[in-house]
Write an enzyme that holds these catalytic residues in place. Sequence first.
Site, PDB file in Angstrom:
ATOM      1  N   GLY A 111      17.101   3.639  21.001  1.00  0.00           N
ATOM      2  CA  GLY A 111      17.462   4.943  20.451  1.00  0.00           C
ATOM      3  C   GLY A 111      18.953   5.217  20.416  1.00  0.00           C
ATOM      4  N   SER A 112      19.746   4.292  19.858  1.00  0.00           N
ATOM      5  CA  SER A 112      21.186   4.542  19.817  1.00  0.00           C
ATOM      6  C   SER A 112      21.517   5.694  18.863  1.00  0.00           C
ATOM      7  CB  SER A 112      21.962   3.275  19.439  1.00  0.00           C
ATOM      8  OG  SER A 112      21.812   2.956  18.082  1.00  0.00           O
ATOM      9  N   ASN A 113      20.791   5.812  17.764  1.00  0.00           N
ATOM     10  CA  ASN A 113      20.998   6.969  16.883  1.00  0.00           C
ATOM     11  C   ASN A 113      20.488   8.254  17.533  1.00  0.00           C
ATOM     12  OD1 ASN A 113      22.308   6.423  14.243  1.00  0.00           O
ATOM     13  ND2 ASN A 113      20.753   4.825  14.139  1.00  0.00           N
ATOM     14  N   ARG A 153       7.441   2.363  12.795  1.00  0.00           N
ATOM     15  CA  ARG A 153       6.067   2.444  12.295  1.00  0.00           C
ATOM     16  C   ARG A 153       6.119   2.955  10.857  1.00  0.00           C
ATOM     17  NH1 ARG A 153       1.729   0.581  14.856  1.00  0.00           N
ATOM     18  NH2 ARG A 153       0.453   2.402  14.431  1.00  0.00           N
ATOM     19  N   LEU A 165       4.690   5.185   8.271  1.00  0.00           N
ATOM     20  CA  LEU A 165       3.868   6.388   8.410  1.00  0.00           C
ATOM     21  C   LEU A 165       2.826   6.478   7.305  1.00  0.00           C
ATOM     22  CD1 LEU A 165       6.653   8.976   9.302  1.00  0.00           C
ATOM     23  CD2 LEU A 165       5.143   7.747  10.862  1.00  0.00           C
ATOM     24  N   HIS A 182      18.323   4.597   7.541  1.00  0.00           N
ATOM     25  CA  HIS A 182      17.969   3.225   7.165  1.00  0.00           C
ATOM     26  C   HIS A 182      19.247   2.407   7.052  1.00  0.00           C
ATOM     27  CE1 HIS A 182      15.647  -0.017   5.399  1.00  0.00           C
ATOM     28  NE2 HIS A 182      16.595  -0.146   4.496  1.00  0.00           N
ATOM     29  N   THR A 193       9.227  10.198   2.401  1.00  0.00           N
ATOM     30  CA  THR A 193       8.136  10.397   1.447  1.00  0.00           C
ATOM     31  C   THR A 193       7.124   9.276   1.672  1.00  0.00           C
ATOM     32  OG1 THR A 193       9.314   9.098  -0.217  1.00  0.00           O
ATOM     33  CG2 THR A 193       9.643  11.508  -0.270  1.00  0.00           C
ATOM     34  N   GLN A 236      28.869   3.553  11.679  1.00  0.00           N
ATOM     35  CA  GLN A 236      28.734   4.568  10.631  1.00  0.00           C
ATOM     36  C   GLN A 236      27.444   5.371  10.798  1.00  0.00           C
ATOM     37  OE1 GLN A 236      31.180   5.369   8.524  1.00  0.00           O
ATOM     38  NE2 GLN A 236      32.327   3.820   9.664  1.00  0.00           N
ATOM     39  N   GLU A 237      26.370   4.717  11.229  1.00  0.00           N
ATOM     40  CA  GLU A 237      25.105   5.427  11.461  1.00  0.00           C
ATOM     41  C   GLU A 237      25.298   6.556  12.470  1.00  0.00           C
ATOM     42  OE1 GLU A 237      21.704   2.993  12.438  1.00  0.00           O
ATOM     43  OE2 GLU A 237      22.396   1.366  11.161  1.00  0.00           O
TER      44      GLU A 237
END
Length: 199
Positions: free
Chosen positions: A19-21, A99, A101, A117, A149, A181-182
């Site tokens: 979970g770095s973001n 996952r 969805l 992404h 989506t 950048q993320e």
Amino acid sequence: MMANIVEKTPIAILISGRGSNMTALLEACAQPDYPARVALVLSNKPDAPGLDIARKFGIETSFVDHKSYGRDREAHERDINQILEKTGVKIVCLAGYMRVLTPYLVTKWSGRMLNIHPSLLPAFPGLHTHEAALKAGVKEHGCTIHLVTPGVDEGPILAQAKVPVFENDTADDLAQRVLVQEHRLYPETLARFITEKRS
């Protein structure tokens, strides 16, 4: 003189790993002037390292182990959704949630679920994006924040950040450059998204 009190929209972050973001979002939400607060971090893996990090931030955590549901993805998501609704979150942020969805959860959170992404969509959807970028010989790579989506990595793009691709790059080199950048782009884009929804 007292500073203006910023209204903080409750959000949930869904993770599968370190979970770095998620950490970048947690740090942003901890700022007094940021328009969101993390009400929940949820994982599909009980041993996801990111859960421990979230707990250190004092955040409520939960997990719904997908292995307990066999191939019934929707049943798994129904239980996730029950927790999300009970927690009262308004926006869901996917941050390394590995996952695909089903339409059930995507429809429930339509227009309120964001994903990050590691490519400049629509280029290189799915997995192994850095290897794909190097194989394709592109000069620029990067990351994308988009609304979720039913189609994988097909939702409306909210923001992108680009990085150069150098001749001797490995996939790890590129991943690290994109990750910087993320961590900047996700908190910025979420704040703008919330502010625009309020106006």
